[in-house]
Motif scaffolding. Sequence first.
Motif, PDB file in Angstrom:
ATOM      1  N   GLU A  12       0.846  -1.303   0.173  1.00 17.82           N
ATOM      2  CA  GLU A  12       0.023  -0.025   0.011  1.00 17.82           C
ATOM      3  C   GLU A  12       0.687   1.476   0.112  1.00 17.82           C
ATOM      4  O   GLU A  12       0.591   2.251  -0.653  1.00 17.82           O
ATOM      5  CB  GLU A  12      -0.877   0.001   1.151  1.00 17.82           C
ATOM      6  CG  GLU A  12      -1.703   1.192   1.176  1.00 17.82           C
ATOM      7  CD  GLU A  12      -2.698   1.032   2.428  1.00 17.82           C
ATOM      8  OE1 GLU A  12      -3.776   1.932   2.526  1.00 17.82           O
ATOM      9  OE2 GLU A  12      -2.547   0.292   3.241  1.00 17.82           O
ATOM     10  N   TYR A  13       1.750   1.099   0.752  1.00 22.75           N
ATOM     11  CA  TYR A  13       2.881   2.519   0.952  1.00 22.75           C
ATOM     12  C   TYR A  13       4.189   2.047   0.627  1.00 22.75           C
ATOM     13  O   TYR A  13       4.576   0.705   1.046  1.00 22.75           O
ATOM     14  CB  TYR A  13       2.725   2.969   2.190  1.00 22.75           C
ATOM     15  CG  TYR A  13       1.382   3.744   2.625  1.00 22.75           C
ATOM     16  CD1 TYR A  13       1.058   4.901   2.213  1.00 22.75           C
ATOM     17  CD2 TYR A  13       0.354   2.929   3.361  1.00 22.75           C
ATOM     18  CE1 TYR A  13      -0.192   5.463   2.585  1.00 22.75           C
ATOM     19  CE2 TYR A  13      -0.841   3.676   3.558  1.00 22.75           C
ATOM     20  CZ  TYR A  13      -1.053   4.829   3.369  1.00 22.75           C
ATOM     21  OH  TYR A  13      -2.312   5.336   3.444  1.00 22.75           O
ATOM     22  N   ILE A  14       4.973   3.026   0.097  1.00 21.81           N
ATOM     23  CA  ILE A  14       6.540   2.789  -0.164  1.00 21.81           C
ATOM     24  C   ILE A  14       7.040   4.152   0.438  1.00 21.81           C
ATOM     25  O   ILE A  14       6.780   5.067  -0.091  1.00 21.81           O
ATOM     26  CB  ILE A  14       6.892   2.538  -1.422  1.00 21.81           C
ATOM     27  CG1 ILE A  14       6.408   1.091  -1.934  1.00 21.81           C
ATOM     28  CG2 ILE A  14       8.392   2.433  -1.735  1.00 21.81           C
ATOM     29  CD1 ILE A  14       6.663   0.842  -3.578  1.00 21.81           C
ATOM     30  N   ILE A  15       8.266   4.053   1.278  1.00 22.88           N
ATOM     31  CA  ILE A  15       9.023   4.976   1.776  1.00 22.88           C
ATOM     32  C   ILE A  15      10.512   4.656   1.189  1.00 22.88           C
ATOM     33  O   ILE A  15      11.060   3.925   1.622  1.00 22.88           O
ATOM     34  CB  ILE A  15       9.028   5.154   3.340  1.00 22.88           C
ATOM     35  CG1 ILE A  15       7.651   5.182   3.588  1.00 22.88           C
ATOM     36  CG2 ILE A  15       9.954   6.287   3.721  1.00 22.88           C
ATOM     37  CD1 ILE A  15       7.553   5.146   5.292  1.00 22.88           C
ATOM     38  N   ILE A  16      10.942   5.670   0.619  1.00 24.41           N
ATOM     39  CA  ILE A  16      12.266   5.864   0.165  1.00 24.41           C
ATOM     40  C   ILE A  16      12.963   6.957   0.970  1.00 24.41           C
ATOM     41  O   ILE A  16      12.605   7.965   1.335  1.00 24.41           O
ATOM     42  CB  ILE A  16      12.373   6.224  -1.274  1.00 24.41           C
ATOM     43  CG1 ILE A  16      11.464   5.427  -2.419  1.00 24.41           C
ATOM     44  CG2 ILE A  16      14.191   6.592  -1.866  1.00 24.41           C
ATOM     45  CD1 ILE A  16      11.973   4.216  -2.476  1.00 24.41           C
ATOM     46  N   ASP A  17      14.066   6.382   1.699  1.00 24.68           N
ATOM     47  CA  ASP A  17      14.845   7.025   2.692  1.00 24.68           C
ATOM     48  C   ASP A  17      16.251   6.839   2.530  1.00 24.68           C
ATOM     49  O   ASP A  17      16.784   5.710   1.765  1.00 24.68           O
ATOM     50  CB  ASP A  17      14.379   6.492   4.005  1.00 24.68           C
ATOM     51  CG  ASP A  17      14.795   7.490   5.310  1.00 24.68           C
ATOM     52  OD1 ASP A  17      15.145   8.564   4.912  1.00 24.68           O
ATOM     53  OD2 ASP A  17      15.004   6.965   6.077  1.00 24.68           O
ATOM     54  N   ARG A  18      17.041   8.241   2.704  1.00 19.66           N
ATOM     55  CA  ARG A  18      18.527   7.893   2.837  1.00 19.66           C
ATOM     56  C   ARG A  18      19.063   7.673   1.528  1.00 19.66           C
ATOM     57  O   ARG A  18      19.821   6.449   1.422  1.00 19.66           O
ATOM     58  CB  ARG A  18      19.244   6.827   4.073  1.00 19.66           C
ATOM     59  CG  ARG A  18      18.856   7.352   5.331  1.00 19.66           C
ATOM     60  CD  ARG A  18      19.578   6.624   6.409  1.00 19.66           C
ATOM     61  NE  ARG A  18      20.811   6.950   6.272  1.00 19.66           N
ATOM     62  CZ  ARG A  18      21.793   6.171   6.644  1.00 19.66           C
ATOM     63  NH1 ARG A  18      21.681   4.850   7.371  1.00 19.66           N
ATOM     64  NH2 ARG A  18      23.212   6.516   6.422  1.00 19.66           N
ATOM     65  N   THR A  19      18.563   7.840   0.698  1.00 16.42           N
ATOM     66  CA  THR A  19      19.089   7.746  -0.811  1.00 16.42           C
ATOM     67  C   THR A  19      19.307   9.259  -1.569  1.00 16.42           C
ATOM     68  O   THR A  19      18.604   9.892  -1.482  1.00 16.42           O
ATOM     69  CB  THR A  19      17.887   7.251  -1.612  1.00 16.42           C
ATOM     70  OG1 THR A  19      17.251   5.970  -1.159  1.00 16.42           O
ATOM     71  CG2 THR A  19      18.064   6.813  -3.129  1.00 16.42           C
ATOM     72  N   LEU A  20      20.654   9.114  -2.049  1.00 21.34           N
ATOM     73  CA  LEU A  20      21.184  10.231  -2.677  1.00 21.34           C
ATOM     74  C   LEU A  20      20.859  10.513  -3.854  1.00 21.34           C
ATOM     75  O   LEU A  20      21.120   9.684  -4.854  1.00 21.34           O
ATOM     76  CB  LEU A  20      22.755  10.412  -2.385  1.00 21.34           C
ATOM     77  CG  LEU A  20      23.064  10.405  -0.995  1.00 21.34           C
ATOM     78  CD1 LEU A  20      24.643   9.802  -0.807  1.00 21.34           C
ATOM     79  CD2 LEU A  20      23.141  11.913  -0.563  1.00 21.34           C
ATOM     80  N   PHE A  21      20.634  11.728  -4.409  1.00 19.12           N
ATOM     81  CA  PHE A  21      19.937  12.052  -5.715  1.00 19.12           C
ATOM     82  C   PHE A  21      20.851  13.255  -6.250  1.00 19.12           C
ATOM     83  O   PHE A  21      21.361  14.001  -5.271  1.00 19.12           O
ATOM     84  CB  PHE A  21      18.627  12.501  -5.741  1.00 19.12           C
ATOM     85  CG  PHE A  21      17.793  11.395  -5.367  1.00 19.12           C
ATOM     86  CD1 PHE A  21      17.546  10.257  -6.500  1.00 19.12           C
ATOM     87  CD2 PHE A  21      17.062  11.357  -4.128  1.00 19.12           C
ATOM     88  CE1 PHE A  21      16.506   9.363  -5.837  1.00 19.12           C
ATOM     89  CE2 PHE A  21      16.300  10.377  -3.853  1.00 19.12           C
ATOM     90  CZ  PHE A  21      15.714   9.337  -4.696  1.00 19.12           C
ATOM     91  N   ILE A  22      21.095  13.289  -7.508  1.00 23.74           N
ATOM     92  CA  ILE A  22      21.856  14.139  -8.261  1.00 23.74           C
ATOM     93  C   ILE A  22      20.876  14.774  -9.481  1.00 23.74           C
ATOM     94  O   ILE A  22      20.011  14.352  -9.899  1.00 23.74           O
ATOM     95  CB  ILE A  22      23.154  13.760  -8.761  1.00 23.74           C
ATOM     96  CG1 ILE A  22      23.101  12.622  -9.507  1.00 23.74           C
ATOM     97  CG2 ILE A  22      24.153  13.669  -7.740  1.00 23.74           C
ATOM     98  CD1 ILE A  22      24.375  12.004 -10.252  1.00 23.74           C
ATOM     99  N   ASP A  23      21.133  15.984  -9.828  1.00 19.57           N
ATOM    100  CA  ASP A  23      20.556  16.368 -11.060  1.00 19.57           C
ATOM    101  C   ASP A  23      21.170  16.429 -12.315  1.00 19.57           C
ATOM    102  O   ASP A  23      21.114  16.927 -13.563  1.00 19.57           O
ATOM    103  CB  ASP A  23      20.280  18.072 -10.876  1.00 19.57           C
ATOM    104  CG  ASP A  23      21.632  18.862 -10.592  1.00 19.57           C
ATOM    105  OD1 ASP A  23      22.704  18.254 -10.912  1.00 19.57           O
ATOM    106  OD2 ASP A  23      21.622  20.100 -10.712  1.00 19.57           O
ATOM    107  N   LYS A  24      21.974  15.254 -12.297  1.00 25.27           N
ATOM    108  CA  LYS A  24      22.830  14.931 -13.515  1.00 25.27           C
ATOM    109  C   LYS A  24      22.353  13.338 -13.848  1.00 25.27           C
ATOM    110  O   LYS A  24      21.541  12.781 -12.984  1.00 25.27           O
ATOM    111  CB  LYS A  24      24.327  14.831 -13.130  1.00 25.27           C
ATOM    112  CG  LYS A  24      24.870  16.105 -12.588  1.00 25.27           C
ATOM    113  CD  LYS A  24      24.965  17.085 -13.553  1.00 25.27           C
ATOM    114  CE  LYS A  24      25.685  18.411 -13.171  1.00 25.27           C
ATOM    115  NZ  LYS A  24      25.786  19.320 -14.290  1.00 25.27           N
ATOM    116  N   PRO A  25      22.883  12.626 -15.010  1.00 26.57           N
ATOM    117  CA  PRO A  25      22.266  11.401 -15.159  1.00 26.57           C
ATOM    118  C   PRO A  25      22.637  10.567 -14.089  1.00 26.57           C
ATOM    119  O   PRO A  25      23.826  10.834 -13.516  1.00 26.57           O
ATOM    120  CB  PRO A  25      23.323  10.973 -16.589  1.00 26.57           C
ATOM    121  CG  PRO A  25      23.344  12.729 -17.069  1.00 26.57           C
ATOM    122  CD  PRO A  25      23.427  13.489 -15.998  1.00 26.57           C
ATOM    123  N   ASP A  26      22.226   9.380 -14.090  1.00 29.61           N
ATOM    124  CA  ASP A  26      22.696   8.483 -13.010  1.00 29.61           C
ATOM    125  C   ASP A  26      24.290   8.118 -13.021  1.00 29.61           C
ATOM    126  O   ASP A  26      24.829   8.102 -14.036  1.00 29.61           O
ATOM    127  CB  ASP A  26      21.927   7.066 -13.233  1.00 29.61           C
ATOM    128  CG  ASP A  26      20.582   6.920 -12.786  1.00 29.61           C
ATOM    129  OD1 ASP A  26      20.205   7.973 -12.393  1.00 29.61           O
ATOM    130  OD2 ASP A  26      19.884   5.896 -13.203  1.00 29.61           O
TER     131      ASP A  26
END
Length: 247
Positions: A168-182
Motif C-alpha cells: 500500500e505504501y512505499i517510503i524511500i529514505d537515505r537515498t542520494l540524488f543528483i541533477d545529473k544522469p545516474d
Amino acid sequence: MVDGFYGDFATWSEALKYSNGYNNPAILEKVKSAVLKVKSGEAVYERDSVLFDQIEYSYPLLTYLLYIALANGNKLNVMDFGGSLGTSYFQCRNFLTHLKSLKWNVVEQKHFVQCGKKYIEGDHLKFYDHMEACIKAERPNVLLISGVLQYLENPYQILQEMLGYGLEYIIIDRTLFIDKPDRLTVQIVPPSIYSASYPAWFFNLNRFLTSFTNQYNEVDSTDSFEYCRLDDGVLAQSSIILFKRKS
C-alpha cells in the motif's frame, strides 16, 4: 585515498575492481556488536555500526510511519528492505510503542538474517532473507527502502520487483540524488567506521521517480540531513519520499 565517493564507472564490474565489497565478515561483526549494545540498553543508537550518545531521529520518517499507522487502525507492519540488523527499528521504536500493533520485518542478506534471528529478533522485530517470504508470513502494509538501492548492481530491476508486490505504501529514505544522469561511483568508507569500499549509485531524481508513476502517487517528499559532494564537486542530496499505491 580519503573517504568519499570517486569516479564515474561504466559498469558494475569495473567499479568492483576498485572496491572490496560487502562480504568482509568484519562488517557484520561490528554491526552485530553495536546493535546488541543498543538492544540491551548499553548504548542509545547505532547507524552503520557507529554508536551515538543520542538518537538522531528522522522526523519525516516518523511522520510517514505514524501517518500510515493512523490510516490502518493504529497498526503498522513494515517490510524494511536492506535494514541491516534493525537500525531503523531501534531508531523509531520509542515513538511507535503505543500502537495497537507493531511489526517490523527486516529483509537482508542471509548471513545478516542468520545473525539477526540468533541475536536480535524479538516480539516486534523479525528477519527474512527474501521479500516474498516476508510478505507471505507478515502481510506488511509499508515497504521501507532506506539507504540500500544505491548499493545494488541492478537497482531499477530490484525496484520493479518490489513495486510488483503492490504494498500500500512505499517510503524511500537515505537515498542520494543528483541533477545529473545516474552515476556509478566507488565509496570509500571512513576508517572510523570500518575498512571497506564498494560500488555506489547516485540516481537522477526525475528518472528515479518515473519508476513509480504507473502504480503509485507521491504523497510527500523532503530533503533529509544527509548530503555529500562527489570528487568532481557535484552535489548529492538525500531525500525521503512517501508513495501510496493508486486505487
